[in-house]
Write an enzyme that holds these catalytic residues in place. Structure first.
Site, short mmCIF file in Angstrom:
data_model
loop_
_atom_site.label_atom_id
_atom_site.label_comp_id
_atom_site.label_asym_id
_atom_site.label_seq_id
_atom_site.Cartn_x
_atom_site.Cartn_y
_atom_site.Cartn_z
N SER A 50 0.83 -1.20 0.00
CA SER A 50 0.00 0.00 0.00
C SER A 50 0.87 1.25 0.00
O SER A 50 1.99 1.24 0.53
CB SER A 50 -0.86 -0.03 1.27
OG SER A 50 -1.39 1.24 1.53
N TYR B 94 -2.29 -1.06 10.62
CA TYR B 94 -2.57 -1.67 9.31
C TYR B 94 -1.43 -1.35 8.34
O TYR B 94 -0.84 -2.24 7.73
CB TYR B 94 -3.90 -1.17 8.73
CG TYR B 94 -4.00 -1.41 7.24
CD1 TYR B 94 -4.26 -2.69 6.75
CD2 TYR B 94 -3.78 -0.38 6.31
CE1 TYR B 94 -4.30 -2.93 5.38
CE2 TYR B 94 -3.82 -0.61 4.96
CZ TYR B 94 -4.08 -1.88 4.49
OH TYR B 94 -4.10 -2.12 3.14
N LYS C 97 1.93 -3.70 6.53
CA LYS C 97 2.40 -3.78 5.13
C LYS C 97 3.91 -3.54 5.06
O LYS C 97 4.63 -4.21 4.33
CB LYS C 97 1.66 -2.76 4.26
CG LYS C 97 0.17 -3.01 4.14
CD LYS C 97 -0.10 -4.31 3.41
CE LYS C 97 -1.57 -4.65 3.37
NZ LYS C 97 -1.83 -5.99 2.84
P1 NAD Z 1 -10.96 -7.33 1.13
O1 NAD Z 1 -11.22 -7.26 2.58
O2 NAD Z 1 -12.11 -7.18 0.21
O3 NAD Z 1 -10.21 -8.70 0.77
C1 NAD Z 1 -9.32 -9.33 1.67
C2 NAD Z 1 -9.78 -10.78 1.81
O4 NAD Z 1 -8.89 -11.47 2.69
C3 NAD Z 1 -11.18 -10.89 2.39
O5 NAD Z 1 -11.98 -11.67 1.52
C4 NAD Z 1 -10.97 -11.60 3.74
O6 NAD Z 1 -12.05 -12.45 4.06
C5 NAD Z 1 -9.66 -12.35 3.50
N1 NAD Z 1 -8.87 -12.64 4.71
C6 NAD Z 1 -8.49 -11.77 5.68
N2 NAD Z 1 -7.79 -12.43 6.62
C7 NAD Z 1 -7.71 -13.73 6.23
C8 NAD Z 1 -7.12 -14.91 6.79
N3 NAD Z 1 -6.50 -14.87 7.96
N4 NAD Z 1 -7.23 -16.08 6.11
C9 NAD Z 1 -7.89 -16.12 4.93
N5 NAD Z 1 -8.48 -15.06 4.37
C10 NAD Z 1 -8.39 -13.87 5.01
O7 NAD Z 1 -9.83 -6.25 0.80
P2 NAD Z 1 -9.30 -5.72 -0.61
O8 NAD Z 1 -9.67 -4.29 -0.73
O9 NAD Z 1 -9.63 -6.68 -1.69
O10 NAD Z 1 -7.74 -5.75 -0.31
C11 NAD Z 1 -6.90 -6.81 -0.77
C12 NAD Z 1 -5.49 -6.54 -0.30
O11 NAD Z 1 -5.05 -5.28 -0.82
C13 NAD Z 1 -5.32 -6.45 1.20
O12 NAD Z 1 -4.09 -7.05 1.55
C14 NAD Z 1 -5.30 -4.96 1.47
O13 NAD Z 1 -4.59 -4.67 2.64
C15 NAD Z 1 -4.56 -4.47 0.23
N6 NAD Z 1 -4.82 -3.05 -0.07
C16 NAD Z 1 -6.11 -2.63 -0.26
C17 NAD Z 1 -6.37 -1.29 -0.54
C18 NAD Z 1 -7.79 -0.78 -0.71
O14 NAD Z 1 -8.00 0.42 -0.61
N7 NAD Z 1 -8.76 -1.65 -0.98
C19 NAD Z 1 -5.31 -0.37 -0.64
C20 NAD Z 1 -4.00 -0.83 -0.46
C21 NAD Z 1 -3.77 -2.19 -0.18
N1 UFG Z 2 -12.77 11.06 2.96
C1 UFG Z 2 -13.76 11.94 3.34
N2 UFG Z 2 -14.91 11.44 3.85
C2 UFG Z 2 -15.11 10.09 4.02
C3 UFG Z 2 -14.09 9.20 3.63
C4 UFG Z 2 -12.92 9.72 3.12
O1 UFG Z 2 -13.61 13.16 3.20
O2 UFG Z 2 -16.17 9.70 4.52
C5 UFG Z 2 -11.54 11.60 2.38
C6 UFG Z 2 -10.32 11.29 3.23
O3 UFG Z 2 -10.13 12.28 4.19
C7 UFG Z 2 -9.21 11.25 2.16
C8 UFG Z 2 -9.93 10.79 0.90
O4 UFG Z 2 -11.32 10.98 1.14
O5 UFG Z 2 -8.76 12.54 1.96
C9 UFG Z 2 -9.68 9.34 0.57
O6 UFG Z 2 -9.95 8.58 1.75
P1 UFG Z 2 -10.08 6.98 1.73
O7 UFG Z 2 -10.43 6.56 3.12
O8 UFG Z 2 -10.97 6.56 0.64
O9 UFG Z 2 -8.61 6.51 1.32
P2 UFG Z 2 -7.22 6.74 2.03
O10 UFG Z 2 -6.40 7.55 1.08
O11 UFG Z 2 -7.36 7.25 3.40
O12 UFG Z 2 -6.68 5.23 2.16
C10 UFG Z 2 -6.74 4.30 1.09
C11 UFG Z 2 -6.98 2.89 1.63
C12 UFG Z 2 -5.81 2.40 2.40
C13 UFG Z 2 -4.57 2.52 1.61
C14 UFG Z 2 -4.40 3.93 1.12
C15 UFG Z 2 -3.19 4.02 0.23
O13 UFG Z 2 -8.12 2.89 2.45
O14 UFG Z 2 -5.99 1.02 2.69
O15 UFG Z 2 -5.54 4.33 0.38
O16 UFG Z 2 -3.07 5.29 -0.30
F1 UFG Z 2 -3.51 2.16 2.34
#
Ligand code: NAD
Ligand code: UFG
Length: 339
Positions: free
Chosen positions: A127, A152, A156
């Site tokens: 991330s 969190y 990573k």
């Molecule tokens: P998500 O929660 O939809 O998917 C993660 C999946 O992992 C879920 O289906 C959950 O049930 C499963 N899981 C969690 N712990 C587990 C365990 N112990 N054993 C087996 N399964 C398990 O999340 P996502 O948005 O698809 O994110 C996927 C990956 O990308 C994650 O590692 C997350 O940290 C990373 N990531 C997501 C974002 C974002 O904004 N969505 C940003 C940066 C990184």
């Molecule tokens: N925001 C609002 N109102 C809300 C939610 C978000 O104003 O209800 C704003 C936040 O302050 C931020 C922007 O929208 O400025 C984006 O916020 P998000 O929560 O959607 O995303 P973040 O940038 O905080 O974080 C996301 C993922 C993390 C990841 C990160 C990497 O949630 O898992 O991007 O850049 F690590």
């Protein structure tokens, strides 16, 4: 024979879109998930899109025994894409041990099973939070990582360090860590998208849930940042582009094109949009006004995160192709189909 790839967290948001991309490219796919943040119905939805049914294994990767069993069963796999993790930033501040325990134990068990079964190709979901508050934007992979604000984010950063240590002694391993910026959007079929449990933390699902009437209004967390309109700027990337990045990263290591045992790539569009930009894009594509109120800053937010996407373009041949309106429109279609 088709080559088998294991996708952990495969019924989740990004994992399920990546599973579709792999199936459509001819891979055999095994999904491993404990369903703690996703639904088993995703498997059927993947079938509805592709006409192919991935194998599904309901396993908690924190259980060493379950993890070993499932990897022994699928020891003929040639690659792993590891998505499984808990991802709610705010919750991780409240429950640090739960986040370190789940994210790091699942990662270490998966790596251990991978090594034992000689599955040497590994892609990791990292991330942009590993950059903390960056010195400058756009952020290149040369930027030093910093201790992230949340447990969190720190899971990573520590995960990347664990993998780096491992590649020093396990010379056959090839690892690519993909540092995602802000994934949003949904599959164009309307069968797959983000399914937040409870109140969404992230901007995009909060907007669509407000527009559909589940929430009264969106709270915009601060308009006093040093940005063009005072609201924070992020680099939003379509989940379909993200899925494609995983395919390209996988092919790079399967073809032995990686230049070091552990490589790191930013996965973002290279463009920045403010919170108000996203709201206005939503209003344009949906044709409706979004109720919102400016409130105080959210702890831990940084003013601006924009990726330099050049390295991924040069080495993976990947670039984000879908713009903000397409991302927002697909998220809106998904929300409407859910209700
Ligand atoms: P998500 O929660 O939809 O998917 C993660 C999946 O992992 C879920 O289906 C959950 O049930 C499963 N899981 C969690 N712990 C587990 C365990 N112990 N054993 C087996 N399964 C398990 O999340 P996502 O948005 O698809 O994110 C996927 C990956 O990308 C994650 O590692 C997350 O940290 C990373 N990531 C997501 C974002 C974002 O904004 N969505 C940003 C940066 C990184
Ligand atoms: N925001 C609002 N109102 C809300 C939610 C978000 O104003 O209800 C704003 C936040 O302050 C931020 C922007 O929208 O400025 C984006 O916020 P998000 O929560 O959607 O995303 P973040 O940038 O905080 O974080 C996301 C993922 C993390 C990841 C990160 C990497 O949630 O898992 O991007 O850049 F690590």
């Amino acid at each position: 024979m088709k080559t088998k790839i294991i996708i952990t967290g495969g019924t989740g948001y990004i994992g399920s879109h990546t599973a579709v991309a792999l199936l459509e490219s001819g891979y055999e796919v095994v999904l491993i998930d404990n369903l703690c943040n996703s639904s088993i119905n995703t498997v059927g939805n993947i079938y509805s899109i592709t006409g192919l049914r991935p194998k599904m294994e309901i396993v908690d990767l924190c259980s060493k025994k379950e993890c070993d069993e499932v990897f022994n069963k699928h020891g003929d796999a040639i690659g792993i894409i590891h998505f499984a993790a808990l991802k709610a930033v705010g919750e991780s501040v409240q429950k640090p041990l739960r986040y370190y325990q789940n994210n790091l134990t699942a990662l270490m068990n998966t790596l251990d099973s991978a090594v034992k079964n000689k599955i040497n190709n590994f892609i990791f979901s990292s991330s942009a939070t590993v950059y903390g508050q960056p010195e400058k934007v756009p952020i290149s992979e040369q930027e030093k990582t910093k201790r992230p604000f949340s447990p969190y984010g720190n899971s990573k950063k520590i995960g990347e360090e664990i993998m780096e240590d491992l590649t020093l002694v396990n010379k056959e391993l090839s690892i690519i860590s993909l540092r995602y910026f802000n994934p949003i959007g949904a599959h164009k079929s309307g069968f797959l998208g983000e399914l937040p449990t409870g109140t969404p933390n992230n901007l995009m699902p909060y907007i669509t849930q407000t527009a559909i009437g589940l929430r009264d209004k969106l709270f915009v967390f601060g308009n006093d940042y040093p940005t063009k309109d005072g609201t924070p700027i992020r680099d939003y990337v379509h989940v379909l582009d993200l899925a494609d990045a995983h395919l390209k990263a996988l092919e790079r290591i399967l073809n032995g094109q990686n230049e070091s045992p552990m490589e790191v790539f930013n996965i973002g569009s290279g463009k920045g949009y403010s919170v108000l930009d996203v709201i206005y894009a939503f209003e344009r594509v949906s044709g409706q006004k979004l109720p919102y109120e400016i409130t105080t800053r959210r702890e831990g937010d940084v003013p601006e995160l924009i990726s330099s996407a050049d390295l991924a373009n040069e080495k993976l041949g990947w670039r984000a192709t879908r713009g903000l309106e397409e991302m927002v429109a697909s998220a809106w279609e998904w929300e409407k189909k859910l209700r």
